[in-house]
Design a protein around this motif. Structure first.
Motif, PDB file in Angstrom:
ATOM      1  N   ILE A  79      19.480 -11.771 -16.769  1.00 10.30           N
ATOM      2  CA  ILE A  79      18.141 -11.141 -16.840  1.00 10.30           C
ATOM      3  C   ILE A  79      17.223 -12.269 -16.745  1.00 10.30           C
ATOM      4  CG2 ILE A  79      16.613  -9.385 -18.161  1.00 10.30           C
ATOM      5  CD1 ILE A  79      19.087  -8.184 -17.088  1.00 10.30           C
ATOM      6  N   PRO A  80      17.147 -13.216 -17.304  1.00 11.70           N
ATOM      7  CA  PRO A  80      16.152 -14.498 -16.903  1.00 11.70           C
ATOM      8  C   PRO A  80      16.350 -14.779 -15.497  1.00 11.70           C
ATOM      9  CG  PRO A  80      16.989 -14.723 -19.047  1.00 11.70           C
ATOM     10  CD  PRO A  80      17.808 -13.720 -18.550  1.00 11.70           C
ATOM     11  N   ALA A  81      17.312 -14.909 -14.948  1.00 11.46           N
ATOM     12  CA  ALA A  81      17.471 -15.153 -13.516  1.00 11.46           C
ATOM     13  C   ALA A  81      16.937 -14.112 -12.532  1.00 11.46           C
ATOM     14  CB  ALA A  81      18.863 -15.749 -13.234  1.00 11.46           C
ATOM     15  N   ILE A  82      17.219 -12.933 -12.848  1.00  5.41           N
ATOM     16  CA  ILE A  82      16.675 -11.762 -12.260  1.00  5.41           C
ATOM     17  C   ILE A  82      14.935 -11.860 -12.209  1.00  5.41           C
ATOM     18  CG2 ILE A  82      16.670  -9.687 -11.846  1.00  5.41           C
ATOM     19  CD1 ILE A  82      19.412  -9.194 -12.777  1.00  5.41           C
ATOM     20  N   LEU A  83      14.547 -11.922 -13.195  1.00  7.94           N
ATOM     21  CA  LEU A  83      13.175 -11.935 -13.347  1.00  7.94           C
ATOM     22  C   LEU A  83      12.542 -13.047 -12.625  1.00  7.94           C
ATOM     23  CD1 LEU A  83      12.684 -11.074 -17.258  1.00  7.94           C
ATOM     24  CD2 LEU A  83      12.665  -9.576 -15.285  1.00  7.94           C
ATOM     25  N   MET A  84      13.183 -14.202 -12.494  1.00  9.59           N
ATOM     26  CA  MET A  84      12.336 -15.367 -11.815  1.00  9.59           C
ATOM     27  C   MET A  84      12.983 -15.394 -10.453  1.00  9.59           C
ATOM     28  SD  MET A  84      12.743 -18.152 -14.614  1.00  9.59           S
ATOM     29  CE  MET A  84      11.369 -19.433 -13.627  1.00  9.59           C
ATOM     30  N   HIS A  85      13.532 -14.270  -9.834  1.00  6.73           N
ATOM     31  CA  HIS A  85      14.109 -14.472  -8.462  1.00  6.73           C
ATOM     32  C   HIS A  85      12.682 -14.607  -7.574  1.00  6.73           C
ATOM     33  CE1 HIS A  85      16.129 -13.200  -5.016  1.00  6.73           C
ATOM     34  NE2 HIS A  85      17.534 -13.427  -5.717  1.00  6.73           N
ATOM     35  N   PRO A  86      13.098 -15.445  -6.592  1.00  7.38           N
ATOM     36  CA  PRO A  86      11.944 -15.636  -6.133  1.00  7.38           C
ATOM     37  C   PRO A  86      11.516 -14.506  -4.691  1.00  7.38           C
ATOM     38  CG  PRO A  86      13.687 -17.039  -4.919  1.00  7.38           C
ATOM     39  CD  PRO A  86      14.096 -16.288  -6.224  1.00  7.38           C
ATOM     40  N   GLY A  87      12.436 -13.440  -4.411  1.00  3.70           N
ATOM     41  CA  GLY A  87      12.316 -12.454  -3.517  1.00  3.70           C
ATOM     42  C   GLY A  87      12.211 -11.395  -4.110  1.00  3.70           C
ATOM     43  N   ASN A  88      11.851 -10.171  -3.173  1.00  4.28           N
ATOM     44  CA  ASN A  88      11.770  -8.880  -3.659  1.00  4.28           C
ATOM     45  C   ASN A  88      12.944  -7.857  -3.129  1.00  4.28           C
ATOM     46  OD1 ASN A  88      10.606  -6.501  -5.023  1.00  4.28           O
ATOM     47  ND2 ASN A  88       9.118  -6.196  -3.291  1.00  4.28           N
ATOM     48  N   CYS A  89      14.279  -8.098  -3.723  1.00  2.00           N
ATOM     49  CA  CYS A  89      15.199  -7.730  -3.312  1.00  2.00           C
ATOM     50  C   CYS A  89      15.313  -6.245  -3.023  1.00  2.00           C
ATOM     51  CB  CYS A  89      16.564  -7.962  -4.242  1.00  2.00           C
ATOM     52  SG  CYS A  89      16.685  -9.637  -4.556  1.00  2.00           S
ATOM     53  N   ARG A  90      16.237  -5.887  -1.710  1.00  2.00           N
ATOM     54  CA  ARG A  90      16.264  -4.472  -1.660  1.00  2.00           C
ATOM     55  C   ARG A  90      17.457  -3.692  -2.333  1.00  2.00           C
ATOM     56  NH1 ARG A  90      15.313  -4.039   4.885  1.00  2.00           N
ATOM     57  NH2 ARG A  90      13.159  -4.821   4.835  1.00  2.00           N
ATOM     58  N   ILE A  96      12.969 -23.076 -19.513  1.00  2.00           N
ATOM     59  CA  ILE A  96      12.460 -21.926 -20.149  1.00  2.00           C
ATOM     60  C   ILE A  96      13.461 -21.863 -21.359  1.00  2.00           C
ATOM     61  CG2 ILE A  96      11.907 -19.526 -20.083  1.00  2.00           C
ATOM     62  CD1 ILE A  96      10.444 -20.064 -17.557  1.00  2.00           C
ATOM     63  N   MET A  97      14.918 -21.712 -20.708  1.00  2.00           N
ATOM     64  CA  MET A  97      15.970 -21.277 -21.597  1.00  2.00           C
ATOM     65  C   MET A  97      16.153 -22.220 -22.855  1.00  2.00           C
ATOM     66  SD  MET A  97      17.266 -18.166 -20.539  1.00  2.00           S
ATOM     67  CE  MET A  97      19.157 -18.120 -21.039  1.00  2.00           C
ATOM     68  N   GLN A  98      15.763 -23.303 -22.689  1.00  2.00           N
ATOM     69  CA  GLN A  98      15.779 -24.179 -23.788  1.00  2.00           C
ATOM     70  C   GLN A  98      15.032 -23.774 -25.122  1.00  2.00           C
ATOM     71  OE1 GLN A  98      18.762 -25.438 -23.027  1.00  2.00           O
ATOM     72  NE2 GLN A  98      18.501 -27.260 -23.816  1.00  2.00           N
TER      73      GLN A  98
END
Length: 458
Positions: free
Chosen positions: A233-244, A266-268
């Motif tokens: 979930i953190p990786a999705i929240l920091m995704h640089p794009g606006n995925c379709r 951040i995860m640390q």
């Protein structure tokens, strides 16, 4: 019309008009012969056929009885942490009694099935509430054998999931983020409209949490199953794009990027734990990045978490809300052959459980979302706060099923991240390896697309 059809139609009319109940006696052969103007032999043959169909039971020397008078034992397995077994038991029993189904229903915690085979369950019929990714062995009731099965399935929204003839959609759990507003008040950090990892607000939250002995969030580690990849979930929240599409969230490079490097930093600051939910309930973390909709009802189980001590916030990828979800289904196993009357009683029970009236009760006691197309947020008793409405998908939201990453992919990514977080492996090396694993995923997807295209052309 044949004698068999005449008598069968007569019996079903009595049932529909509630003039006879299961186990009660029907008119004698002689009365039926006079009523329909048929011979004794014709009446006897007709009733024998009707008995074979499971509608009546003929007891020599006693008479003809409407079938269904004998109780049928049903074990109903549910997740005990989601449902109150006592309330659910009362609902299921009431359905059986009110509709003369003669089902002896025993509600059991699904945890029992984690260690036992279906065939060891005492009931002749075993109904289990399962996630769509769970596979169990046993003889299953084929729902498509009932004529109104397509009509029932058409009443449900399954978010693109494919349901076969062995599973019925029962309910949906969606997830969003949760803020512990009591902690924010204590450490003097303002509630944000949207939580953005790596933003100035996040940096201030982390700073004040360290100062006051809290953690900004938690990550589930040391999980013996290694199914929960803590960066998902953190990786999705920091995704640089606006995925379709949901699959676009895992396009590479994902981790071997500046966002990925920042993500690992951040995860640390996340608290390592074995149970994300319990850690949040205990008040150790300021937010949880993925909490199921059941928190809307079950927070009352935890005296340390008052109604004003938490707020749901939407998970965002760019400008789009993402909605992680799990669909739970009903599967019926048979520990022995069923007569036609018995299978019809089971089917009637399942249809009643899935109708609108009872789906409202199921949602109210569990905090789940009904999959019925005619159920709106207002039909969910627990959706009595504005922030709880974030659990309901809206057009344009990005729906992410629990199985978007396979168990094997989660294990691989989870082990790699553990090498960094627990054993000091190089962040850069680990992030490159994680992207390599995702690249293999895309290669496999492309091969499947090519194969499917070739087969379609044939």
């Amino acid at each position: 019309m044949s004698a068999c059809d005449q008598i069968s139609e007569y019996i079903h009319r009595l049932i529909d008009e509630k003039k006879i109940r299961p186990g009660e006696k029907l008119p004698t052969y002689e009365k039926l012969c006079r009523q329909f103007g048929i011979s004794y032999t014709s009446c006897q043959r007709a009733l024998k056929k009707i008995e074979q169909d499971g509608v009546v039971k003929i007891v020599r020397g006693s008479g003809i009885f409407l079938a269904g008078g004998e109780p049928l034992q049903m074990d109903f397995y549910i997740t005990g942490t989601t449902f109150d077994p006592v309330r659910l038991q009362a609902l299921l029993t009431e359905l059986s009694v009110r509709h003369d189904l003669n089902l002896n229903i025993l509600v059991r915690d699904k945890h029992w099935l984690d260690f036992h085979d279906i065939s060891e369950s005492p009931g002749k019929v075993v109904v289990t509430e399962d996630d769509t990714w769970i596979r169990r062995e046993g003889v299953m009731l084929d729902y498509s054998s009932f004529p109104d099965y397509p009509e029932l399935i058409a009443q449900f929204q399954t978010y693109g999931e494919k349901f076969n003839n062995l599973k019925l959609p029962f309910y949906c759990i969606t997830s969003q983020g949760v803020l512990n507003t009591a902690i924010l008040r204590t450490i003097g950090v303002q509630e944000p409209d949207t939580v953005v990892l790596g933003s100035p607000w996040w940096d201030e939250l982390t700073k004040q949490c360290r100062k006051h002995g809290y953690f900004p969030a938690a990550k589930e580690t040391y999980n013996p199953n290694l199914w929960n990849f803590p960066c998902l979930i953190p990786a999705i929240l920091m995704h640089p794009g606006n995925c379709r599409r949901a699959d676009d969230l895992f396009s590479v490079p994902l981790f071997d990027t500046p966002q990925g490097e920042r993500l690992f930093e951040i995860m640390q600051d996340f608290e390592p734990c074995t149970d994300l939910y319990q850690t949040f309930y205990e008040g150790n973390t300021a937010l949880a990045l993925q909490f199921g909709s059941w928190i809307s009802t079950q927070f009352r189980k935890y005296p340390g978490l008052g109604e004003n001590d938490f707020r749901i916030f939407p998970l965002k990828c760019g400008s789009r809300k993402i909605v992680p979800y799990t669909i739970c289904s009903l599967t019926t196993f048979l520990n022995g052959p069923l007569k036609k009357n018995e299978s019809e009683r089971v089917w009637t029970f399942l249809k009643l459980l899935l109708n609108r009236e009872n789906q409202k009760k199921i949602a109210a006691m569990s905090g789940c979302l009904s999959l019925r197309r005619d159920m709106k947020p207002a039909d969910h008793e627990w959706a009595d706060r504005k922030d709880f409405l974030e659990f309901f998908p809206s057009p344009g939201d990005l729906m992410i099923r629990r199985e978007i990453l396979s168990n094997e992919e989660k294990v691989a990514l989870g082990i790699l991240y553990e090498q960094f977080s627990c054993y000091g492996a190089s962040s850069s090396m680990i992030r490159k390896c994680m992207d390599s694993k995702l690249a293999l995923r895309h290669q496999k997807q492309n091969r499947n697309i090519i194969t499917n295209t070739r087969e379609a052309r044939k």
